[in-house]
Design a protein around this motif. Structure first.
Motif, PDB file in Angstrom:
ATOM      1  N   VAL A   1      38.834  48.275  25.914  1.00 32.35           N
ATOM      2  CA  VAL A   1      37.442  49.045  26.516  1.00 32.35           C
ATOM      3  C   VAL A   1      36.369  47.833  26.631  1.00 32.35           C
ATOM      4  N   THR A   2      36.454  47.299  25.714  1.00 28.40           N
ATOM      5  CA  THR A   2      35.235  46.180  25.623  1.00 28.40           C
ATOM      6  C   THR A   2      35.535  44.890  26.486  1.00 28.40           C
ATOM      7  N   LEU A   3      36.820  44.427  26.615  1.00 24.45           N
ATOM      8  CA  LEU A   3      37.362  43.238  27.425  1.00 24.45           C
ATOM      9  C   LEU A   3      37.077  43.655  28.730  1.00 24.45           C
ATOM     10  N   ILE A   4      37.622  44.685  29.206  1.00 24.00           N
ATOM     11  CA  ILE A   4      37.552  44.955  30.474  1.00 24.00           C
ATOM     12  C   ILE A   4      36.323  45.398  30.868  1.00 24.00           C
ATOM     13  N   GLY A   5      35.448  45.801  30.279  1.00 24.29           N
ATOM     14  CA  GLY A   5      33.882  46.100  30.561  1.00 24.29           C
ATOM     15  C   GLY A   5      33.284  44.732  30.762  1.00 24.29           C
ATOM     16  N   GLN A   6      33.570  43.587  29.883  1.00 21.98           N
ATOM     17  CA  GLN A   6      32.879  42.521  29.850  1.00 21.98           C
ATOM     18  C   GLN A   6      33.336  41.728  31.101  1.00 21.98           C
ATOM     19  N   TRP A   7      34.780  42.090  31.696  1.00 20.05           N
ATOM     20  CA  TRP A   7      35.125  41.449  32.880  1.00 20.05           C
ATOM     21  C   TRP A   7      34.550  41.867  33.952  1.00 20.05           C
ATOM     22  N   MET A   8      34.341  43.192  34.091  1.00 20.03           N
ATOM     23  CA  MET A   8      33.598  44.019  35.038  1.00 20.03           C
ATOM     24  C   MET A   8      32.173  43.548  35.383  1.00 20.03           C
TER      25      MET A   8
ATOM     26  N   ALA B   1      31.039  40.638  34.409  1.00 15.52           N
ATOM     27  CA  ALA B   1      31.076  39.123  34.809  1.00 15.52           C
ATOM     28  C   ALA B   1      31.280  38.963  36.114  1.00 15.52           C
ATOM     29  N   THR B   2      31.791  40.117  36.898  1.00 13.25           N
ATOM     30  CA  THR B   2      32.419  39.952  38.207  1.00 13.25           C
ATOM     31  C   THR B   2      31.818  41.131  39.059  1.00 13.25           C
ATOM     32  N   GLN B   3      30.739  41.581  38.633  1.00 13.00           N
ATOM     33  CA  GLN B   3      30.308  42.870  39.255  1.00 13.00           C
ATOM     34  C   GLN B   3      29.877  42.530  40.986  1.00 13.00           C
ATOM     35  N   GLY B   4      29.908  41.407  41.168  1.00 13.54           N
ATOM     36  CA  GLY B   4      29.547  41.234  42.475  1.00 13.54           C
ATOM     37  C   GLY B   4      30.774  41.510  43.599  1.00 13.54           C
ATOM     38  N   MET B   5      31.930  41.835  42.934  1.00 16.24           N
ATOM     39  CA  MET B   5      33.114  41.985  43.755  1.00 16.24           C
ATOM     40  C   MET B   5      33.243  43.328  44.311  1.00 16.24           C
ATOM     41  N   PRO B   6      33.779  43.613  45.480  1.00 20.56           N
ATOM     42  CA  PRO B   6      33.844  44.988  46.137  1.00 20.56           C
ATOM     43  C   PRO B   6      34.617  45.914  45.264  1.00 20.56           C
ATOM     44  N   PRO B   7      34.521  47.118  45.173  1.00 21.41           N
ATOM     45  CA  PRO B   7      35.493  47.948  44.596  1.00 21.41           C
ATOM     46  C   PRO B   7      36.906  48.048  44.975  1.00 21.41           C
ATOM     47  N   ALA B   8      37.029  47.702  46.073  1.00 20.41           N
ATOM     48  CA  ALA B   8      38.451  47.714  46.714  1.00 20.41           C
ATOM     49  C   ALA B   8      39.056  46.315  46.148  1.00 20.41           C
ATOM     50  N   ALA B   9      38.344  45.229  45.782  1.00 18.82           N
ATOM     51  CA  ALA B   9      39.000  44.276  45.291  1.00 18.82           C
ATOM     52  C   ALA B   9      39.968  44.426  44.017  1.00 18.82           C
ATOM     53  N   PRO B  10      41.096  43.776  44.011  1.00 19.89           N
ATOM     54  CA  PRO B  10      41.952  43.693  42.975  1.00 19.89           C
ATOM     55  C   PRO B  10      41.184  43.422  41.617  1.00 19.89           C
ATOM     56  N   LEU B  11      41.357  44.188  40.626  1.00 20.81           N
ATOM     57  CA  LEU B  11      40.726  44.298  39.352  1.00 20.81           C
ATOM     58  C   LEU B  11      40.440  42.904  38.757  1.00 20.81           C
TER      59      LEU B  11
ATOM     60  N   LEU C   1      42.888  34.738  22.642  1.00 18.79           N
ATOM     61  CA  LEU C   1      41.576  35.037  22.655  1.00 18.79           C
ATOM     62  C   LEU C   1      40.789  33.915  21.879  1.00 18.79           C
ATOM     63  N   LYS C   2      41.278  33.529  20.646  1.00 20.80           N
ATOM     64  CA  LYS C   2      40.589  32.565  19.910  1.00 20.80           C
ATOM     65  C   LYS C   2      40.746  31.079  20.554  1.00 20.80           C
ATOM     66  N   ARG C   3      41.725  30.845  21.279  1.00 19.36           N
ATOM     67  CA  ARG C   3      41.800  29.608  22.007  1.00 19.36           C
ATOM     68  C   ARG C   3      40.739  29.657  23.711  1.00 19.36           C
ATOM     69  N   ALA C   4      40.437  30.591  23.937  1.00 15.00           N
ATOM     70  CA  ALA C   4      40.293  30.767  25.409  1.00 15.00           C
ATOM     71  C   ALA C   4      38.721  30.372  25.638  1.00 15.00           C
ATOM     72  N   ASN C   5      38.478  29.630  26.514  1.00 16.16           N
ATOM     73  CA  ASN C   5      36.927  29.449  26.920  1.00 16.16           C
ATOM     74  C   ASN C   5      36.557  30.556  27.927  1.00 16.16           C
ATOM     75  N   LEU C   6      36.028  31.637  27.527  1.00 16.38           N
ATOM     76  CA  LEU C   6      35.749  32.617  28.292  1.00 16.38           C
ATOM     77  C   LEU C   6      34.655  32.639  29.216  1.00 16.38           C
ATOM     78  N   SER C   7      33.972  31.288  29.238  1.00 18.02           N
ATOM     79  CA  SER C   7      32.656  30.997  30.018  1.00 18.02           C
ATOM     80  C   SER C   7      33.251  30.813  31.248  1.00 18.02           C
ATOM     81  N   LYS C   8      34.639  30.382  31.572  1.00 20.86           N
ATOM     82  CA  LYS C   8      35.308  30.220  32.831  1.00 20.86           C
ATOM     83  C   LYS C   8      35.830  31.493  33.421  1.00 20.86           C
ATOM     84  N   LEU C   9      35.394  31.844  34.344  1.00 20.62           N
ATOM     85  CA  LEU C   9      36.028  32.952  34.895  1.00 20.62           C
ATOM     86  C   LEU C   9      37.597  33.136  35.140  1.00 20.62           C
ATOM     87  N   ARG C  10      38.077  31.980  35.683  1.00 17.53           N
ATOM     88  CA  ARG C  10      39.617  31.885  35.684  1.00 17.53           C
ATOM     89  C   ARG C  10      40.095  32.039  34.461  1.00 17.53           C
ATOM     90  N   THR C  11      39.698  31.615  33.244  1.00 20.02           N
ATOM     91  CA  THR C  11      40.257  31.824  31.989  1.00 20.02           C
ATOM     92  C   THR C  11      40.409  33.211  31.638  1.00 20.02           C
TER      93      THR C  11
END
Length: 204
Positions: free
Chosen positions: A116-123, A125-135, A20-30
């Motif tokens: 809870v926080t990390l998955i929430g932030q991910w959701m 950041a990707t809120q345009g994805m459809p509900p049936a898309a892989p998490l 988590l410390k090393r990650a550049n979370l501004s990149k969705l792939r990362t």
């Protein structure tokens, strides 16, 4: 045994904190890979339940976005920031071919690895994805071409962190998240029979 057959080491909280410390979370792939690894650790997920075989090959057991619910005092909430827990449903697995499903909850914690926080932030950041898309699927930039976390990306990311911490090359893989979560629970004093149930292991 060959290197590929050697039992992999479990992921440790130290590895996750460094990741988590090393990650550049501004990149969705990362962010996708990092969040997937931490989710797999806390929910003791098999790699087939959170990662695709390849970018274009998603297995039948992968958790979808609609399998995630945020709760506050047991009631669903839309904003993860209001939630005090998260509910994750694993729709099927290699030991649940009839797709009965299995639901686990995790309470919010005041530390940087809180799922809870990390998955929430991910959701978010990707809120345009459809509900049936892989998490852990996403569209990078302005493209409509969907990408997804894969087992090879997870293994490569974990290998880099493990090497930095001095572990031997090839000592971790995408399966190490599940064993790492189980090991952490046992070290925290959770009975092995409970860990076996939570991890959905049918035998010792």
């Amino acid at each position: 045994r060959s290197a590929s057959e050697t039992r992999k080491l479990p992921v440790t909280p130290e590895m996750l904190r460094l990741l988590l410390k090393r990650a550049n979370l501004s990149k969705l792939r990362t962010r996708a890979v990092v969040t997937a690894i931490i989710t797999a650790f806390f929910f003791l997920l098999r790699s087939s339940e959170y990662a695709a075989e390849s970018r274009y090959t998603v297995g039948p057991h992968v958790i979808k976005r609609h399998h995630i619910r945020f709760l506050r005092e047991g009631a669903p909430v839309l904003d993860y920031r209001q939630a005090d827990q998260i509910e994750v449903t694993i729709p099927s697995s290699k030991t649940d071919q009839s797709k009965v499903g299995y639901t686990r909850t995790h309470y919010k914690a005041e530390h940087e690895l809180c799922p809870v926080t990390l998955i929430g932030q991910w959701m978010d950041a990707t809120q345009g994805m459809p509900p049936a898309a892989p998490l852990f699927a996403f569209n990078e930039g302005n493209t409509t071409d969907t990408d997804c976390v894969t087992r090879s990306r997870v293994s490569k990311t974990l290998a880099a962190v493990a090497t930095e911490l001095g572990y031997p090359q090839g000592s971790v893989s995408s399966h190490s998240c599940r064993s790492g979560g189980a090991t952490a629970l046992i070290h925290a004093g959770v009975d092995r029979s409970v860990v076996q149930c939570v991890g959905r292991w049918s035998s010792d």
